[in-house]
Design an enzyme around this catalytic site. Structure first.
Site, PDB file in Angstrom:
ATOM      1  N   CYS A 148      -1.388  -4.937   2.975  1.00  0.00           N
ATOM      2  CA  CYS A 148      -1.935  -5.776   4.372  1.00  0.00           C
ATOM      3  C   CYS A 148      -3.277  -5.675   4.104  1.00  0.00           C
ATOM      4  CB  CYS A 148      -1.757  -5.127   5.732  1.00  0.00           C
ATOM      5  SG  CYS A 148       0.028  -5.660   6.112  1.00  0.00           S
ATOM      6  N   LEU A 201      -8.837   3.178  14.915  1.00  0.00           N
ATOM      7  CA  LEU A 201      -8.101   3.692  13.739  1.00  0.00           C
ATOM      8  C   LEU A 201      -8.487   2.762  12.406  1.00  0.00           C
ATOM      9  CD1 LEU A 201      -4.608   4.799  14.726  1.00  0.00           C
ATOM     10  CD2 LEU A 201      -6.822   6.092  14.565  1.00  0.00           C
ATOM     11  N   PRO A 245      -8.864   4.200   2.590  1.00  0.00           N
ATOM     12  CA  PRO A 245      -9.028   4.900   1.371  1.00  0.00           C
ATOM     13  C   PRO A 245      -8.207   5.946   0.809  1.00  0.00           C
ATOM     14  CG  PRO A 245     -10.860   5.541   3.032  1.00  0.00           C
ATOM     15  CD  PRO A 245      -9.986   4.426   3.367  1.00  0.00           C
ATOM     16  N   VAL A 246      -7.900   5.895  -0.546  1.00  0.00           N
ATOM     17  CA  VAL A 246      -6.822   7.002  -0.657  1.00  0.00           C
ATOM     18  C   VAL A 246      -7.552   8.495  -1.007  1.00  0.00           C
ATOM     19  CG1 VAL A 246      -5.190   5.332  -1.593  1.00  0.00           C
ATOM     20  CG2 VAL A 246      -7.010   6.290  -3.196  1.00  0.00           C
ATOM     21  N   ASP A 247      -8.893   8.262  -0.798  1.00  0.00           N
ATOM     22  CA  ASP A 247      -9.532   9.683  -1.360  1.00  0.00           C
ATOM     23  C   ASP A 247      -8.894  11.006  -0.529  1.00  0.00           C
ATOM     24  OD1 ASP A 247     -11.217   8.135  -2.459  1.00  0.00           O
ATOM     25  OD2 ASP A 247     -12.973   8.576  -1.165  1.00  0.00           O
ATOM     26  N   LEU A 248      -8.376  10.861   0.811  1.00  0.00           N
ATOM     27  CA  LEU A 248      -7.601  11.909   1.202  1.00  0.00           C
ATOM     28  C   LEU A 248      -6.720  12.414   0.708  1.00  0.00           C
ATOM     29  CD1 LEU A 248      -7.934  10.686   4.956  1.00  0.00           C
ATOM     30  CD2 LEU A 248      -9.441  12.640   4.083  1.00  0.00           C
ATOM     31  N   ARG A 270       0.775  -1.166   0.121  1.00  0.00           N
ATOM     32  CA  ARG A 270      -0.014  -0.090  -0.045  1.00  0.00           C
ATOM     33  C   ARG A 270       0.758   1.423   0.023  1.00  0.00           C
ATOM     34  NH1 ARG A 270      -5.604  -0.484   1.645  1.00  0.00           N
ATOM     35  NH2 ARG A 270      -5.973  -2.764   1.926  1.00  0.00           N
ATOM     36  N   ASP A 315      -0.297  -0.067  15.410  1.00  0.00           N
ATOM     37  CA  ASP A 315       0.597  -0.951  14.931  1.00  0.00           C
ATOM     38  C   ASP A 315       1.059  -2.019  16.059  1.00  0.00           C
ATOM     39  OD1 ASP A 315       0.426  -0.772  12.335  1.00  0.00           O
ATOM     40  OD2 ASP A 315       2.300   0.495  12.318  1.00  0.00           O
TER      41      ASP A 315
END
EC number: 2.5.1.7
Length: 421
Positions: free
Chosen positions: A117, A330, A123-126, A93, A308
């Site tokens: 993962c 998150l 989302p990559v919208d941001l 990613r 993490d």
């Protein structure tokens, strides 16, 4: 495909040297796309994700010279392509991190929608909304993000709806060569973001607010940067994982090459559980607990408790007295390790994004399967405390983020072997 075989019940002792941070190295490697000179990166972790991203840069036309397993020189002065293809990006990613620098320097790019993962929607919208705010035309075509900024990117105020680490990093890199001033509100404050900002600042970019949730970047108007030599910061997640390995077996271990303040949320929680911590300038020592108490965790952005480390502390909770409560705020779908821990005998009850772990459990060996990077480390930790020999399958997830894990654990006294099936 490799697997790990771990015989539990052994006390650990000794010291372990923490590798460079994968999550700091990935944006720094991506940032070399902004450099007009040859950039030298030191203390890179020798893990699969780093090799994948370096391969992507080579595919784009960068010249990558591997000096040793932890040092590379990258020359991006003659990039031939601005298309990051699916066959590389699908593996990780973090490949989305080339979006900002490619668009900023070359005015166009195509980046395959990312893989990595399988831990829920990220989302990559941001990222895309931010690039549009900076003047790019962005479309999704055939599984690719196609972005164009023929007149270059321009400074803008980017207010993130939610804190995003890679989103912040992408905008910082895009803003570095943009025209005018970019302000980022609700910026991520992770040490990895801080190092990226400091490296760009050393390369000539004026950045205010480093380490805060508001950043201001003065763009270089398309002028490529003069990079200085960079040493990647130590990996706070790897360090936290080894602290948990000591905690699982109630052992005393020493970590070398760490930044203790980066680990505050983790070490404070370990002290709350009952462990002692001795702090040095760049080292830590975990001391055994007379009693391991149950605890509560809510994952949140830095400087809060890191998502993490959630899986590792869930494994640790099985060995603490009482019921521990772990709330994941998150990411969705980040409890895939629960069913595998249950195979080892863990008493875990899930309700929505909250797990209740009944401690004091006797774990018994079983065959288990890794589902993502941090979940697989939780299985390793559980196996260290389990009775008998546990086999962990699909450990390619581990190899994405942990350098020489079995060697480091073996040096601490763990009975662990890598096999092939």
């Amino acid at each position: 495909m490799d697997f790990l075989s771990i015989t539990g019940g052994e006390k650990l002792q000794g010291s372990v040297s923490v590798s460079g941070a994968k999550n700091a190295a990935l944006p720094l490697i991506s940032a070399t796309l902004l450099a007009k000179n040859e950039a030298c990166l030191k203390n890179l972790p020798d893990v699969v994700d780093i090799k994948t991203l370096l391969s992507l840069l080579e595919m784009l036309g960068a010249k990558v010279q591997r000096i040793d397993p932890h040092t590379v020189k990258v020359n991006s002065s003659e990039i031939l392509s601005t298309k990051a293809t699916y066959d590389i990006v699908r593996k990780m990613r973090a490949s989305i991190l080339v979006l900002g620098p490619l668009l900023s320097r070359f005015g166009k790019c195509e980046v395959s929608l990312p893989g990595g993962c399988a831990i829920g929607a990220r989302p990559v919208d941001l990222h895309l909304k931010a690039m549009e705010k900076m003047g790019a035309i962005v479309e999704i075509k055939g599984g690719y993000i196609v972005a164009n900024a023929p007149k270059g990117l321009k400074g803008a105020t980017i207010a993130f709806d939610k804190i995003t680490v890679t989103g912040t990093e992408n905008v910082v890199m895009a803003a570095a060569l943009a025209k005018g001033v970019t302000k980022i509100l609700n910026a991520a404050q992770e040490p990895e973001v801080v190092q990226l900002c400091e490296v760009l600042q050393a390369a000539g970019v004026e950045i205010k607010g480093i380490g805060s949730n508001e950043l201001e970047i003065v763009g270089q108007e398309g002028e490529a940067l003069e990079f200085k030599e960079v040493e990647v910061i130590p990996d706070r997640i790897e360090a936290g994982t080894y602290l948990c390995a000591g905690a699982m077996t109630n052992s005393s271990i020493r970590l070398e090459r760490v930044v203790p303040e980066h680990l505050s949320a983790v070490t404070q929680k370990l002290e709350e559980i009952g462990f002692g911590i001795e702090y040095g300038e760049n080292h830590l020592t975990l001391l055994p607990a007379s009693k391991r108490r149950a605890f509560e965790i809510i994952t949140t952005e830095y400087p809060g408790f890191p998502t993490d480390m959630q899986a590792q502390f869930m494994a640790l909770a099985t060995q603490c007295e009482g019921a521990s409560i772990i709330e994941e705020r998150l990411f969705e779908n980040r409890f895939m390790h629960v069913s595998e821990l249950q195979r080892l005998g863990a008493g875990i009850h899930l309700r929505g994004n909250t797990a209740t772990v009944n401690g004091g459990t006797k774990l018994l060996c079983a065959d288990v399967m890794a589902t993502d990077l941090r979940a697989s480390s939780a299985l390793v930790l559980a196996a260290l405390a389990a009775e008998g020999t546990t086999n962990i399958h699909r450990i390619y997830h581990l190899d994405r983020g942990y350098e020489r894990l079995e060697e480091k654990l073996r040096a601490l006294g763990a009975v662990i072997e890598r096999g092939r099936e």
